[in-house]
Design a protein around this motif. Structure first.
Motif, PDB file in Angstrom:
ATOM      1  N   ASP A  79       0.833  -1.203   0.000  1.00 29.52           N
ATOM      2  CA  ASP A  79       0.000   0.000   0.000  1.00 29.52           C
ATOM      3  C   ASP A  79       0.877   1.265   0.000  1.00 29.52           C
ATOM      4  O   ASP A  79       1.786   1.397   0.814  1.00 29.52           O
ATOM      5  N   LYS A  80       0.600   2.170  -0.931  1.00 31.06           N
ATOM      6  CA  LYS A  80       1.262   3.477  -1.003  1.00 31.06           C
ATOM      7  C   LYS A  80       2.791   3.359  -1.006  1.00 31.06           C
ATOM      8  O   LYS A  80       3.482   4.030  -0.244  1.00 31.06           O
ATOM      9  N   CYS A  81       3.302   2.500  -1.852  1.00 34.02           N
ATOM     10  CA  CYS A  81       4.751   2.322  -1.970  1.00 34.02           C
ATOM     11  C   CYS A  81       5.224   2.822  -3.334  1.00 34.02           C
ATOM     12  O   CYS A  81       4.465   2.822  -4.307  1.00 34.02           O
ATOM     13  N   THR A  82       6.473   3.250  -3.387  1.00 34.88           N
ATOM     14  CA  THR A  82       7.059   3.759  -4.621  1.00 34.88           C
ATOM     15  C   THR A  82       8.403   3.071  -4.866  1.00 34.88           C
ATOM     16  O   THR A  82       9.236   3.001  -3.956  1.00 34.88           O
ATOM     17  N   LYS A  83       8.576   2.563  -6.076  1.00 31.18           N
ATOM     18  CA  LYS A  83       9.817   1.871  -6.462  1.00 31.18           C
ATOM     19  C   LYS A  83      10.153   0.789  -5.436  1.00 31.18           C
ATOM     20  O   LYS A  83      11.283   0.685  -4.955  1.00 31.18           O
ATOM     21  N   MET A  84       9.164  -0.013  -5.122  1.00 27.28           N
ATOM     22  CA  MET A  84       9.301  -1.073  -4.118  1.00 27.28           C
ATOM     23  C   MET A  84       9.329  -2.424  -4.815  1.00 27.28           C
ATOM     24  O   MET A  84       8.543  -2.672  -5.744  1.00 27.28           O
ATOM     25  N   GLY A  85      10.231  -3.297  -4.385  1.00 29.65           N
ATOM     26  CA  GLY A  85      10.296  -4.653  -4.891  1.00 29.65           C
ATOM     27  C   GLY A  85       9.944  -5.658  -3.813  1.00 29.65           C
ATOM     28  O   GLY A  85      10.453  -5.562  -2.697  1.00 29.65           O
ATOM     29  N   VAL A  86       9.055  -6.607  -4.132  1.00 35.90           N
ATOM     30  CA  VAL A  86       8.627  -7.626  -3.172  1.00 35.90           C
ATOM     31  C   VAL A  86       8.773  -8.993  -3.819  1.00 35.90           C
ATOM     32  O   VAL A  86       8.245  -9.234  -4.916  1.00 35.90           O
ATOM     33  N   VAL A  87       9.492  -9.875  -3.148  1.00 39.73           N
ATOM     34  CA  VAL A  87       9.678 -11.249  -3.607  1.00 39.73           C
ATOM     35  C   VAL A  87       9.098 -12.176  -2.546  1.00 39.73           C
ATOM     36  O   VAL A  87       9.480 -12.083  -1.381  1.00 39.73           O
ATOM     37  N   PHE A  88       8.172 -13.061  -2.950  1.00 41.18           N
ATOM     38  CA  PHE A  88       7.578 -13.972  -1.969  1.00 41.18           C
ATOM     39  C   PHE A  88       7.497 -15.379  -2.552  1.00 41.18           C
ATOM     40  O   PHE A  88       7.543 -15.568  -3.785  1.00 41.18           O
ATOM     41  N   SER A  89       7.375 -16.343  -1.652  1.00 43.01           N
ATOM     42  CA  SER A  89       7.320 -17.744  -2.075  1.00 43.01           C
ATOM     43  C   SER A  89       5.898 -18.160  -2.424  1.00 43.01           C
ATOM     44  O   SER A  89       5.560 -18.378  -3.581  1.00 43.01           O
ATOM     45  N   ASP A  90       5.046 -18.274  -1.405  1.00 42.01           N
ATOM     46  CA  ASP A  90       3.670 -18.707  -1.625  1.00 42.01           C
ATOM     47  C   ASP A  90       2.726 -17.841  -0.806  1.00 42.01           C
ATOM     48  O   ASP A  90       3.070 -17.398   0.298  1.00 42.01           O
ATOM     49  N   VAL A  91       1.517 -17.635  -1.342  1.00 40.85           N
ATOM     50  CA  VAL A  91       0.481 -16.927  -0.611  1.00 40.85           C
ATOM     51  C   VAL A  91      -0.805 -17.750  -0.685  1.00 40.85           C
ATOM     52  O   VAL A  91      -1.134 -18.301  -1.741  1.00 40.85           O
ATOM     53  N   VAL A  92      -1.503 -17.852   0.434  1.00 41.07           N
ATOM     54  CA  VAL A  92      -2.697 -18.687   0.505  1.00 41.07           C
ATOM     55  C   VAL A  92      -3.898 -17.985  -0.132  1.00 41.07           C
ATOM     56  O   VAL A  92      -4.629 -18.575  -0.923  1.00 41.07           O
ATOM     57  N   ALA A 117      -4.323 -14.009  -1.259  1.00 39.09           N
ATOM     58  CA  ALA A 117      -4.118 -13.068  -2.360  1.00 39.09           C
ATOM     59  C   ALA A 117      -2.933 -12.160  -2.080  1.00 39.09           C
ATOM     60  O   ALA A 117      -2.527 -11.962  -0.932  1.00 39.09           O
ATOM     61  N   CYS A 118      -2.414 -11.602  -3.160  1.00 38.62           N
ATOM     62  CA  CYS A 118      -1.407 -10.546  -3.088  1.00 38.62           C
ATOM     63  C   CYS A 118      -2.035  -9.287  -3.693  1.00 38.62           C
ATOM     64  O   CYS A 118      -2.476  -9.308  -4.848  1.00 38.62           O
ATOM     65  N   GLU A 119      -2.089  -8.217  -2.903  1.00 41.78           N
ATOM     66  CA  GLU A 119      -2.781  -7.003  -3.323  1.00 41.78           C
ATOM     67  C   GLU A 119      -1.785  -5.847  -3.442  1.00 41.78           C
ATOM     68  O   GLU A 119      -0.966  -5.635  -2.555  1.00 41.78           O
ATOM     69  N   VAL A 120      -1.907  -5.088  -4.531  1.00 43.05           N
ATOM     70  CA  VAL A 120      -1.095  -3.895  -4.754  1.00 43.05           C
ATOM     71  C   VAL A 120      -2.057  -2.720  -4.868  1.00 43.05           C
ATOM     72  O   VAL A 120      -2.899  -2.691  -5.771  1.00 43.05           O
ATOM     73  N   VAL A 121      -1.941  -1.749  -3.952  1.00 44.95           N
ATOM     74  CA  VAL A 121      -2.912  -0.651  -3.874  1.00 44.95           C
ATOM     75  C   VAL A 121      -2.170   0.683  -3.775  1.00 44.95           C
ATOM     76  O   VAL A 121      -1.211   0.815  -3.004  1.00 44.95           O
ATOM     77  N   ASN A 122      -2.595   1.661  -4.561  1.00 45.92           N
ATOM     78  CA  ASN A 122      -2.095   3.049  -4.452  1.00 45.92           C
ATOM     79  C   ASN A 122      -0.573   3.129  -4.568  1.00 45.92           C
ATOM     80  O   ASN A 122       0.074   3.848  -3.807  1.00 45.92           O
ATOM     81  N   CYS A 123       0.004   2.396  -5.494  1.00 45.76           N
ATOM     82  CA  CYS A 123       1.470   2.343  -5.609  1.00 45.76           C
ATOM     83  C   CYS A 123       1.950   2.957  -6.916  1.00 45.76           C
ATOM     84  O   CYS A 123       1.161   3.195  -7.846  1.00 45.76           O
ATOM     85  N   ASN A 124       3.264   3.202  -6.984  1.00 45.55           N
ATOM     86  CA  ASN A 124       3.909   3.703  -8.189  1.00 45.55           C
ATOM     87  C   ASN A 124       5.189   2.913  -8.438  1.00 45.55           C
ATOM     88  O   ASN A 124       6.024   2.791  -7.538  1.00 45.55           O
ATOM     89  N   SER A 125       5.316   2.369  -9.632  1.00 41.47           N
ATOM     90  CA  SER A 125       6.559   1.707 -10.066  1.00 41.47           C
ATOM     91  C   SER A 125       6.997   0.619  -9.083  1.00 41.47           C
ATOM     92  O   SER A 125       8.051   0.725  -8.454  1.00 41.47           O
ATOM     93  N   VAL A 126       6.186  -0.411  -8.931  1.00 39.94           N
ATOM     94  CA  VAL A 126       6.529  -1.513  -8.039  1.00 39.94           C
ATOM     95  C   VAL A 126       6.754  -2.785  -8.858  1.00 39.94           C
ATOM     96  O   VAL A 126       6.242  -2.925  -9.968  1.00 39.94           O
ATOM     97  N   GLU A 127       7.537  -3.684  -8.282  1.00 38.91           N
ATOM     98  CA  GLU A 127       7.802  -4.986  -8.894  1.00 38.91           C
ATOM     99  C   GLU A 127       7.483  -6.075  -7.879  1.00 38.91           C
ATOM    100  O   GLU A 127       7.932  -5.995  -6.731  1.00 38.91           O
TER     101      GLU A 127
END
Length: 475
Positions: A370-383, A385-395
């Motif tokens: 939420d509300k992140c800029t130029k943020m990178g997130v690496v994850f293994s498994d999610v039961v 959901a993975c949600e991206v909200v109000n962000c700019n330039s994320v990976e």
């Protein structure tokens, strides 16, 4: 008749003079009389009712708990008592300047600092109680509101915002003691009602635009400046010499000009304006200088990025809360953030991070960015959901499986899916520049990039709209 009338007028004048002397000597009435009048003011009476009802409930619940909870509640009582004294002073005083306001609020600040000191050091078993009470006292600072340019929200909004900060820890108390001890639940609920609706409604009724100072009251004295030793007062500045001299002052045109006036004077003098300029030789030109290159240096920019910085929203956090939720907040320029001790019942909430990378090692229930800029997130498994909200330039890279990925109100999102995540359902809304990278058919093949559409055509067919993405053809 005339003599009696004169006597009555003289008596009336005498009484008026006595009243005037009293105002000059006491700054708006004698101290005792002025304090009594202020104490009987409807706003002060209503404040007494507020503290008797709501603070009394908090104190009663704290008495049943005892220990640190009772200690911090006594500080809370002291803070509300100090605020009453300040409200009485407001009725008696003129609006102070900035230095005077700081001195005026000093007693309240000291009590708030006393409460904050209880949350420091070794973490108590009642840390959530201490943190809730300490953070909530910030609501009392509404009395320092002096106008729209003072940097504060309006008093009503300030009280609500301050409680929202404290409510995070208050909710922890409700969850922790819901089935353990009703006294703690009662204390948490009573504390919330003290501020919302208690203090909020009081401010809304009497001080919606801030404290009402007394324009005819006494002047609030600011703190005297600290001096190294006694010294005589500085002599007054001497007036301009022209006031003492009988000679006419020198005309302004005869004085030497300064700044741009000198430039224009020289231009209009008729002299060659370029006579005083230096001649630039070939070896002085930038293209011929060995110590200059056409490449812009990046050392300053790099030093600015590499220097530690913090978000204005608050201090950086990376912690597990209530054993269920990992909170990553306000991380800036951190490329090696790791969460490795997690399980499928925990969620991860990432907020306000910039130019950072977070790696989540292990399966988690839910991930929210939420509300992140130029943020990178690496994850293994999610039961879930993975949600991206109000962000700019994320990976976002999924190395395992993810049934659902949603992107909402985001500009620029790069998704990397593993082979196990190719069946994921991707939902987008109000977002642009979303690219999905998927692995090739062969293990060592190139990744395939797919741009998700952000423009659609809606056509009415057979009474229903049919929506199809816009396809751009170069033919």
């Amino acid at each position: 008749m005339d003599e009696k009338l004169v006597q009555r007028l003289e008596a009336a004048v005498t009484r008026l003079e006595a009243v005037a002397v009293g105002f000059r000597g006491g700054g708006g009435g004698g101290p005792t009389e002025s304090g009594a009048e202020a104490a009987s003011d409807p706003a002060i009476v209503a404040y007494d009712d507020l503290t008797a009802e709501f603070v009394g409930r908090v104190s009663a619940a704290a008495g049943k708990i005892g220990g640190k909870v009772l200690e911090v509640t006594k500080i809370l009582e002291e803070a509300f008592s100090v605020q009453k004294e300040l409200l009485v002073k407001v009725k008696q005083s003129q609006k102070p300047n900035l230095a005077g306001l700081a001195e005026f609020l000093k007693p309240l600040n000291e009590v708030i600092m006393k409460a904050n000191s209880l949350t420091e050091g070794r973490r108590s078993d009642f840390f959530n109680h201490l943190k809730t009470a300490a953070d909530s006292l910030g609501a009392l600072a509404w009395i320092g509101y002096t106008g729209k340019d003072c940097g504060m929200s309006l008093p009503i909004a300030h009280v609500e915002e301050s409680w929202q900060m404290a409510e995070f820890y208050n909710n922890k108390i409700l969850v922790e003691y819901k089935s353990k001890d009703p006294n703690h639940v009662e204390w948490a609920k009573a504390l919330k009602e003290l501020y919302v609706p208690g203090l909020r409604d009081y401010v809304k009724r009497f001080y919606p635009l801030g404290p009402v100072w007394n324009p005819t009251g006494k002047t609030t004295v600011s703190a005297p400046p600290k001096a190294s030793g006694p010294s005589a007062p500085a002599p007054p500045r001497a007036p301009p010499a022209s006031l003492f001299s009988s000679e006419p002052s020198q005309a302004s045109s005869s004085r030497p000009k300064e700044g741009m006036a000198a430039v224009f004077q020289e231009i209009s003098s008729g002299k060659p304006v370029t006579s005083g300029l230096k001649k630039v030789t070939d070896d002085m030109k930038t293209k011929n200088r060995a110590d200059r290159t056409g490449v812009v240096g990046s050392s300053k920019k790099e030093s600015r990025v590499s220097s530690p910085s913090f978000s204005k929203a608050g201090p950086p956090k990376l912690e597990l809360q209530i054993g269920r939720k990992w909170v990553v907040e306000n991380q800036i320029g951190k490329k090696n953030l790791v969460i490795d001790d997690c399980d499928a019942k925990q969620s991860v909430y990432i907020f306000g991070c910039k130019d950072s990378v977070l790696k989540i090692q292990g399966k988690v229930n839910n991930i929210t960015i939420d509300k992140c800029t130029k943020m990178g997130v690496v994850f293994s498994d999610v039961v879930a959901a993975c949600e991206v909200v109000n962000c700019n330039s994320v990976e976002v890279q999924c190395q395992g499986s993810a049934p659902t990925i949603s992107v909402d109100n985001t500009a620029g999102c790069q998704l990397y899916l593993s082979k196990d995540a190719l069946g994921a359902s991707i939902t987008t809304a109000k977002s642009s520049e979303i690219n999905v990278m998927v692995p090739g058919a062969e293990s060592d093949g190139d990744w395939g990039e797919h741009a998700l559409p952000q423009q659609y055509i809606h056509i009415l067919k057979d009474g229903q709209f049919v929506t199809t993405p816009v396809s751009h053809s170069g033919g």
